[in-house]
Write a protein that holds these residues in place. Sequence first.
Motif, PDB file in Angstrom:
ATOM      1  N   SER A   1       0.869  -1.141  -0.039  1.00  0.00           N
ATOM      2  CA  SER A   1      -0.154   0.057  -0.032  1.00  0.00           C
ATOM      3  C   SER A   1       0.788   1.204   0.023  1.00  0.00           C
ATOM      4  O   SER A   1       0.554   2.183  -0.949  1.00  0.00           O
ATOM      5  CB  SER A   1      -1.124   0.025   1.226  1.00  0.00           C
TER       6      SER A   1
ATOM      7  N   THR B   1       1.226   4.072  -2.750  1.00  0.00           N
ATOM      8  CA  THR B   1       0.652   5.438  -2.562  1.00  0.00           C
ATOM      9  C   THR B   1       1.901   6.432  -2.961  1.00  0.00           C
ATOM     10  O   THR B   1       1.473   7.444  -3.693  1.00  0.00           O
ATOM     11  CB  THR B   1       0.473   5.562  -1.029  1.00  0.00           C
TER      12      THR B   1
ATOM     13  N   SER C   1      -6.235   6.423   3.510  1.00  0.00           N
ATOM     14  CA  SER C   1      -7.163   6.282   2.426  1.00  0.00           C
ATOM     15  C   SER C   1      -7.163   5.468   1.514  1.00  0.00           C
ATOM     16  O   SER C   1      -8.039   4.801   1.224  1.00  0.00           O
ATOM     17  CB  SER C   1      -7.548   7.862   1.965  1.00  0.00           C
ATOM     18  N   ASP C   2      -5.716   5.394   1.034  1.00  0.00           N
ATOM     19  CA  ASP C   2      -5.432   4.279   0.122  1.00  0.00           C
ATOM     20  C   ASP C   2      -5.528   2.824   1.064  1.00  0.00           C
ATOM     21  O   ASP C   2      -6.034   1.893   0.392  1.00  0.00           O
ATOM     22  CB  ASP C   2      -3.917   4.322  -0.163  1.00  0.00           C
TER      23      ASP C   2
ATOM     24  N   ALA D   1      -7.634   2.184   3.457  1.00  0.00           N
ATOM     25  CA  ALA D   1      -9.214   1.942   3.599  1.00  0.00           C
ATOM     26  C   ALA D   1      -9.492   1.198   2.220  1.00  0.00           C
ATOM     27  O   ALA D   1     -10.395   0.422   2.375  1.00  0.00           O
ATOM     28  CB  ALA D   1      -9.597   3.226   3.850  1.00  0.00           C
ATOM     29  N   LEU D   2      -9.121   1.321   1.108  1.00  0.00           N
ATOM     30  CA  LEU D   2      -9.501   1.049  -0.184  1.00  0.00           C
ATOM     31  C   LEU D   2      -9.184  -0.408  -0.273  1.00  0.00           C
ATOM     32  O   LEU D   2      -9.833  -1.388  -0.618  1.00  0.00           O
ATOM     33  CB  LEU D   2      -9.024   1.709  -1.515  1.00  0.00           C
ATOM     34  N   LEU D   3      -7.876  -0.754   0.110  1.00  0.00           N
ATOM     35  CA  LEU D   3      -7.644  -2.195   0.283  1.00  0.00           C
ATOM     36  C   LEU D   3      -8.351  -3.165   1.264  1.00  0.00           C
ATOM     37  O   LEU D   3      -8.682  -3.953   1.104  1.00  0.00           O
ATOM     38  CB  LEU D   3      -6.098  -2.102   0.663  1.00  0.00           C
ATOM     39  N   GLU D   4      -8.847  -2.463   2.449  1.00  0.00           N
ATOM     40  CA  GLU D   4      -9.403  -2.949   3.596  1.00  0.00           C
ATOM     41  C   GLU D   4     -10.741  -3.571   2.843  1.00  0.00           C
ATOM     42  O   GLU D   4     -11.204  -4.508   3.123  1.00  0.00           O
ATOM     43  CB  GLU D   4      -9.671  -2.026   4.698  1.00  0.00           C
ATOM     44  N   GLN D   5     -11.414  -2.297   2.129  1.00  0.00           N
ATOM     45  CA  GLN D   5     -12.864  -2.690   1.407  1.00  0.00           C
ATOM     46  C   GLN D   5     -12.615  -3.869   0.387  1.00  0.00           C
ATOM     47  O   GLN D   5     -13.551  -4.720   0.123  1.00  0.00           O
ATOM     48  CB  GLN D   5     -13.497  -1.489   0.900  1.00  0.00           C
ATOM     49  N   ALA D   6     -11.726  -3.773  -0.234  1.00  0.00           N
ATOM     50  CA  ALA D   6     -11.306  -4.681  -1.387  1.00  0.00           C
ATOM     51  C   ALA D   6     -11.267  -6.160  -0.773  1.00  0.00           C
ATOM     52  O   ALA D   6     -11.586  -7.207  -1.342  1.00  0.00           O
ATOM     53  CB  ALA D   6     -10.044  -4.488  -2.202  1.00  0.00           C
TER      54      ALA D   6
ATOM     55  N   ASP E   1     -12.620  -8.251  -3.553  1.00  0.00           N
ATOM     56  CA  ASP E   1     -12.467  -7.720  -4.795  1.00  0.00           C
ATOM     57  C   ASP E   1     -10.950  -8.019  -5.439  1.00  0.00           C
ATOM     58  O   ASP E   1     -10.093  -7.239  -5.262  1.00  0.00           O
ATOM     59  CB  ASP E   1     -12.685  -6.494  -4.823  1.00  0.00           C
TER      60      ASP E   1
ATOM     61  N   VAL F   1      -8.875  -5.456  -7.634  1.00  0.00           N
ATOM     62  CA  VAL F   1      -8.361  -4.303  -6.835  1.00  0.00           C
ATOM     63  C   VAL F   1      -6.998  -4.552  -6.282  1.00  0.00           C
ATOM     64  O   VAL F   1      -6.024  -3.977  -6.362  1.00  0.00           O
ATOM     65  CB  VAL F   1      -9.250  -3.472  -5.864  1.00  0.00           C
TER      66      VAL F   1
END
Lengths: 305, 305
Positions: free
Chosen positions: A197, A201, B253-254, B256-261, B266, B269
Amino acid sequence: MSTSKPSVLIIGLGLIGASFGKALKATESARVLGADQQVEVPKIALDSGVIDEVVDQFSNLEQVDVIVLAVPVKAIGAVLKQIKHLIPRAKVLTDVGSVKGAVVKQVEAELGAIPSCFVPGHPIAGAEKSGVKAANPHLFEKHLHILTPLEQSSADAIALISKLWTAVGADVVTMPVDRHDEVLAATSHLPHLLAFSLVDTLARESDNREIFRYAAGGFRDFTRIAASDPTMWHDVFLTNQDATLKILRKFQSDLALLEQAIESSDGDVLKTVFHRSKSARDYFTQVLEQRENGVAFSAITDYTP
Amino acid sequence: MSTSKPSVLIIGLGLIGASFGKALKATESARVLGADQQVEVPKIALDSGVIDEVVDQFSNLEQVDVIVLAVPVKAIGAVLKQIKHLIPRAKVLTDVGSVKGAVVKQVEAELGAIPSCFVPGHPIAGAEKSGVKAANPHLFEKHLHILTPLEQSSADAIALISKLWTAVGADVVTMPVDRHDEVLAATSHLPHLLAFSLVDTLARESDNREIFRYAAGGFRDFTRIAASDPTMWHDVFLTNQDATLKILRKFQSDLALLEQAIESSDGDVLKTVFHRSKSARDYFTQVLEQRENGVAFSAITDYTP
């Protein structure tokens, strides 16, 4: 017990599978058969001392003593379909995946039940390079090999696979499947996620040129971690979701406290965390030194924060 | 220009100050005077070839050519109060702090104006160990030394301090103060914050024993970063707040996108991020290799994600 060498079929000749094969051959512990999805790989493995024999078609094989699944975790189900006929006569079925719960589930789903020869395993070793050409017969020396035997696993199967990993220099320990997945989520999966990550970034910063050129020590260590195989890690996160998300969320919440401390200039919070972290690191250094010096795993002193 | 060696006063004989002193002596580039807040340190420095002369009281000194402030960033103001009388006759006043904006502010506040001899600096080098006993005269070889000259900095001051860092093997580059603080926030300060935070999160897990014992490669690299001096890092975060918070929030914030993926399985991603990260890492490896091979800094090819 026969004194002849067992036959070991390694399916998947990436870094781990190929290194295990090369180490088994180098220590004369087994006759090694190898297969890989990519047709050119077993040939390279044969030519470079990783295996004794190429397996093109699993249907041509009648019997092997030990089957090692060394493919990415999500590919295990598909491989099992092709080798079902070998399992009843095998003494050991094992794997080298970074996640154990998901492997057990696939074996159960594919074979209908857990065979007594099945002993899941995970060598705690790796390298920056991947693939058959990176095979290193010393990769497992003084490194842990975690076995997570199941209720159904036979004592003979556990003994034989322990013997082979011990022969290549590994320190074999056992652990329940769930605990393995939690410990690895914390010590390996989360650090890799953070490294991937962070590197991403920074690479996406509009003016990343100087970031890469002037990169300091901290970043260098992160990029080393982020060098690992993307497909393997993709499988890890999708098969160890619960444990990874649990520790990731703890981390995010602790990091948010540090963010607040920086924002409000709360030096005490920063100092407390940094000192606690350094003392944990000092303990970890001791553990590593003890292990380098051959101190038995069970004799290593506990850590109290 | 005199051919005699310049006198260099190093204030703060920690890893960086002591290594610079030892390197200047080893290359016969300067006569080195040393001072430290801890009374026993200059004596150790004298006995171990780090300095030529101990300075107990700054008031006893009349003149030195070069003053190097090698104390934690937040201590610079207090040191300046004690050496004010030396600055009018000095050819160079410099520092080695990881944050440059905060150092410039302290110099301005303490001296009323920026003297023409002042050239802020930051060697991009470090080690796991800290303190005078860890002094290493080769620490700066092939490493960057970033100078952030100000409008007021004289050409002579820039030339002399460049010459000294070049003499100890460093690759001297220049950069504006603000840009330095942004680049370092991304490549050094944030990685250190993440490492301290992760090691602390895991150490505070109720059952941390196995986490430390079974720790895999990823975690090991993190603990290496977290070994750095807590006080120094406390100062870094409190003096480079804006740049650190800015890049930290992008990272959060990046992440958090991985967490969601992971949560929503997903895989696309995850694969995209991991591949992009690995390709950035491959570029970084090239940069490091080119630098090892002595390729000029300005000749290194750019990165395009």
